[in-house]
Design a protein around this motif. Sequence first.
Motif, PDB file in Angstrom:
ATOM      1  N   PRO A   1       0.824  -1.209   0.000  1.00 45.25           N
ATOM      2  CA  PRO A   1       0.000   0.000   0.000  1.00 45.25           C
ATOM      3  C   PRO A   1       0.860   1.262   0.000  1.00 45.25           C
ATOM      4  CG  PRO A   1      -0.639  -1.554   1.741  1.00 45.25           C
ATOM      5  CD  PRO A   1       0.687  -1.980   1.236  1.00 45.25           C
ATOM      6  N   GLY A   2       0.303   2.292  -0.608  1.00 45.66           N
ATOM      7  CA  GLY A   2       0.874   3.615  -0.470  1.00 45.66           C
ATOM      8  C   GLY A   2       0.215   4.337   0.705  1.00 45.66           C
ATOM      9  N   ASN A   3       0.047   5.648   0.595  1.00 44.47           N
ATOM     10  CA  ASN A   3      -0.558   6.409   1.690  1.00 44.47           C
ATOM     11  C   ASN A   3      -1.973   5.903   1.958  1.00 44.47           C
ATOM     12  OD1 ASN A   3       1.744   7.912   1.695  1.00 44.47           O
ATOM     13  ND2 ASN A   3       0.840   9.761   0.825  1.00 44.47           N
ATOM     14  N   THR A   4      -2.174   5.396   3.152  1.00 49.16           N
ATOM     15  CA  THR A   4      -3.457   4.798   3.518  1.00 49.16           C
ATOM     16  C   THR A   4      -3.879   5.319   4.880  1.00 49.16           C
ATOM     17  OG1 THR A   4      -2.851   2.769   2.331  1.00 49.16           O
ATOM     18  CG2 THR A   4      -4.680   2.622   3.883  1.00 49.16           C
ATOM     19  N   ALA A   5      -5.131   5.682   5.015  1.00 45.59           N
ATOM     20  CA  ALA A   5      -5.644   6.190   6.288  1.00 45.59           C
ATOM     21  C   ALA A   5      -5.698   5.056   7.304  1.00 45.59           C
ATOM     22  CB  ALA A   5      -7.029   6.790   6.089  1.00 45.59           C
TER      23      ALA A   5
ATOM     24  N   LEU B   1      -2.232   2.406  -4.439  1.00 44.66           N
ATOM     25  CA  LEU B   1      -1.803   3.770  -4.145  1.00 44.66           C
ATOM     26  C   LEU B   1      -2.923   4.756  -4.421  1.00 44.66           C
ATOM     27  CD1 LEU B   1       1.514   3.758  -6.213  1.00 44.66           C
ATOM     28  CD2 LEU B   1       1.237   2.993  -3.859  1.00 44.66           C
ATOM     29  N   PRO B   2      -2.869   5.913  -3.740  1.00 43.57           N
ATOM     30  CA  PRO B   2      -3.695   7.015  -4.203  1.00 43.57           C
ATOM     31  C   PRO B   2      -3.281   7.404  -5.625  1.00 43.57           C
ATOM     32  CG  PRO B   2      -2.736   7.494  -2.039  1.00 43.57           C
ATOM     33  CD  PRO B   2      -2.060   6.258  -2.552  1.00 43.57           C
ATOM     34  N   THR B   3      -4.219   7.761  -6.448  1.00 48.29           N
ATOM     35  CA  THR B   3      -3.894   8.110  -7.832  1.00 48.29           C
ATOM     36  C   THR B   3      -2.858   9.230  -7.899  1.00 48.29           C
ATOM     37  OG1 THR B   3      -6.108   7.466  -8.525  1.00 48.29           O
ATOM     38  CG2 THR B   3      -4.896   8.889 -10.015  1.00 48.29           C
ATOM     39  N   VAL B   4      -2.905  10.145  -6.938  1.00 51.27           N
ATOM     40  CA  VAL B   4      -1.999  11.297  -6.999  1.00 51.27           C
ATOM     41  C   VAL B   4      -0.623  10.995  -6.422  1.00 51.27           C
ATOM     42  CG1 VAL B   4      -3.880  12.958  -6.906  1.00 51.27           C
ATOM     43  CG2 VAL B   4      -2.851  12.140  -4.750  1.00 51.27           C
ATOM     44  N   GLN B   5      -0.421   9.804  -5.877  1.00 49.89           N
ATOM     45  CA  GLN B   5       0.884   9.462  -5.329  1.00 49.89           C
ATOM     46  C   GLN B   5       1.764   8.881  -6.431  1.00 49.89           C
ATOM     47  OE1 GLN B   5       0.917   6.714  -2.016  1.00 49.89           O
ATOM     48  NE2 GLN B   5       3.070   7.058  -1.577  1.00 49.89           N
ATOM     49  N   GLY B   6       2.851   9.596  -6.768  1.00 50.11           N
ATOM     50  CA  GLY B   6       3.725   9.146  -7.836  1.00 50.11           C
ATOM     51  C   GLY B   6       4.643   8.018  -7.411  1.00 50.11           C
TER      52      GLY B   6
ATOM     53  N   TYR C   1       4.186  15.098   4.670  1.00 49.04           N
ATOM     54  CA  TYR C   1       4.357  14.334   3.439  1.00 49.04           C
ATOM     55  C   TYR C   1       3.033  13.712   2.997  1.00 49.04           C
ATOM     56  CZ  TYR C   1       5.421  10.381   0.424  1.00 49.04           C
ATOM     57  OH  TYR C   1       5.416   9.474  -0.593  1.00 49.04           O
ATOM     58  N   VAL C   2       2.325  13.127   3.932  1.00 52.92           N
ATOM     59  CA  VAL C   2       1.060  12.465   3.604  1.00 52.92           C
ATOM     60  C   VAL C   2       0.056  13.470   3.051  1.00 52.92           C
ATOM     61  CG1 VAL C   2      -0.932  11.279   4.600  1.00 52.92           C
ATOM     62  CG2 VAL C   2       1.381  10.550   5.200  1.00 52.92           C
ATOM     63  N   GLU C   3       0.089  14.691   3.568  1.00 54.98           N
ATOM     64  CA  GLU C   3      -0.848  15.706   3.095  1.00 54.98           C
ATOM     65  C   GLU C   3      -0.621  16.058   1.629  1.00 54.98           C
ATOM     66  OE1 GLU C   3      -0.257  18.839   5.877  1.00 54.98           O
ATOM     67  OE2 GLU C   3      -1.697  18.028   7.345  1.00 54.98           O
ATOM     68  N   GLN C   4       0.584  15.792   1.103  1.00 51.44           N
ATOM     69  CA  GLN C   4       0.858  16.058  -0.307  1.00 51.44           C
ATOM     70  C   GLN C   4       0.181  15.023  -1.219  1.00 51.44           C
ATOM     71  OE1 GLN C   4       5.113  16.560  -0.947  1.00 51.44           O
ATOM     72  NE2 GLN C   4       5.335  17.322   1.139  1.00 51.44           N
ATOM     73  N   ALA C   5      -0.101  13.856  -0.677  1.00 54.75           N
ATOM     74  CA  ALA C   5      -0.804  12.805  -1.424  1.00 54.75           C
ATOM     75  C   ALA C   5      -1.851  12.219  -0.489  1.00 54.75           C
ATOM     76  CB  ALA C   5       0.165  11.722  -1.893  1.00 54.75           C
ATOM     77  N   PRO C   6      -3.030  12.854  -0.412  1.00 57.14           N
ATOM     78  CA  PRO C   6      -4.045  12.433   0.558  1.00 57.14           C
ATOM     79  C   PRO C   6      -4.280  10.929   0.518  1.00 57.14           C
ATOM     80  CG  PRO C   6      -4.726  14.427  -0.572  1.00 57.14           C
ATOM     81  CD  PRO C   6      -3.488  13.960  -1.261  1.00 57.14           C
ATOM     82  N   PRO C   7      -4.349  10.300   1.686  1.00 53.36           N
ATOM     83  CA  PRO C   7      -4.425   8.831   1.737  1.00 53.36           C
ATOM     84  C   PRO C   7      -5.757   8.291   1.246  1.00 53.36           C
ATOM     85  CG  PRO C   7      -4.669   9.764   3.940  1.00 53.36           C
ATOM     86  CD  PRO C   7      -4.290  10.905   3.031  1.00 53.36           C
ATOM     87  N   ILE C   8      -5.698   7.072   0.760  1.00 50.19           N
ATOM     88  CA  ILE C   8      -6.917   6.351   0.403  1.00 50.19           C
ATOM     89  C   ILE C   8      -7.459   5.666   1.648  1.00 50.19           C
ATOM     90  CG2 ILE C   8      -6.319   5.988  -2.006  1.00 50.19           C
ATOM     91  CD1 ILE C   8      -5.296   3.221  -1.272  1.00 50.19           C
ATOM     92  N   PRO C   9      -8.751   5.341   1.695  1.00 49.57           N
ATOM     93  CA  PRO C   9      -9.292   4.627   2.858  1.00 49.57           C
ATOM     94  C   PRO C   9      -8.702   3.220   2.955  1.00 49.57           C
ATOM     95  CG  PRO C   9     -11.046   5.544   1.469  1.00 49.57           C
ATOM     96  CD  PRO C   9      -9.788   5.644   0.686  1.00 49.57           C
ATOM     97  N   ALA C  10      -8.570   2.743   4.178  1.00 48.64           N
ATOM     98  CA  ALA C  10      -8.112   1.371   4.376  1.00 48.64           C
ATOM     99  C   ALA C  10      -9.038   0.388   3.680  1.00 48.64           C
ATOM    100  CB  ALA C  10      -8.029   1.060   5.864  1.00 48.64           C
ATOM    101  N   ALA C  11     -10.327   0.729   3.591  1.00 49.40           N
ATOM    102  CA  ALA C  11     -11.285  -0.150   2.925  1.00 49.40           C
ATOM    103  C   ALA C  11     -10.917  -0.397   1.469  1.00 49.40           C
ATOM    104  CB  ALA C  11     -12.693   0.439   3.020  1.00 49.40           C
ATOM    105  N   SER C  12     -10.299   0.581   0.823  1.00 51.16           N
ATOM    106  CA  SER C  12      -9.903   0.405  -0.573  1.00 51.16           C
ATOM    107  C   SER C  12      -8.814  -0.650  -0.705  1.00 51.16           C
ATOM    108  CB  SER C  12      -9.422   1.732  -1.155  1.00 51.16           C
ATOM    109  OG  SER C  12     -10.463   2.690  -1.163  1.00 51.16           O
ATOM    110  N   VAL C  13      -7.880  -0.656   0.233  1.00 52.29           N
ATOM    111  CA  VAL C  13      -6.829  -1.671   0.214  1.00 52.29           C
ATOM    112  C   VAL C  13      -7.430  -3.040   0.533  1.00 52.29           C
ATOM    113  CG1 VAL C  13      -4.603  -2.380   1.157  1.00 52.29           C
ATOM    114  CG2 VAL C  13      -5.138   0.060   0.911  1.00 52.29           C
TER     115      VAL C  13
END
Length: 237
Positions: A175-179, A232-237, A198-210
């Motif tokens: 997983p990438g940034n995950t709430a 990953l969040p779509t915006v996380q490169g 750092y996390v605020e630059q790529a807002p996390p996806i919900p744990a439910a998505s993972v």
Amino acid sequence: MVTGAGTGIGAATATALAERGAHAAVLGRRPERLAATAQSFDGLVVPADVTDPDSIVEAAGRVRTAWGRVDLVVVNAGFMAAAPVTEADPREWRQMLDVNVAGALETTRVFVPDLLAAAADGHATDLVLVSSIGAHLAMPDLSAYFASKAAVTQFGRCLRAELGPQGVRVRVVEPGNTASDLGQDMGNGAARGRLVSYVEQAPPIPAASVGEAIAWSCALPAGVNLAALEVLPTVQG
């Protein structure tokens, strides 16, 4: 059987699997949080500490007594701490190694006989190791955590070569940034603040998505393995 199932990705994964018809056993250190996870799907609550080998063996016995052989194991329990290497608390390093690495190894060792037996009977059989996209990244403050997750990723690759020919689908999920509440109890406040920034630059996806992604990957036809999965969040490169 899902470890670290009291909150976050573990709880979401157990829920998603149960919604697809699995008998989900939830394992973790905090019985009250496990109970909250399991109440929506009548899951089996199994308090255990993955850093204690005897605790894992006892937990496996409870699951087998209740529901028989296990054919899907999600090794998810984790601990994260961040700090510059010169300021790191060695106790946090040791906890990350104990939970993230030794705990994953021992949990796998205890349940692999079940998985091999299920595979030998022709069932779709999964061992899912939850690592982190950090296994491939380089960032300040997180060297020890990322190293522990790189160990999990490599463990999974080697297990796939070992167990795949015997019919067990070994999958590493990164997983990438995950709430979640991962890292909220780390001791270094300054490093925690930098991580939040750092996390605020790529807002996390919900744990439910993972959790949904993991459950979907386990529903593939027998004989087909999605060996590695980055979520990953779509915006996380």
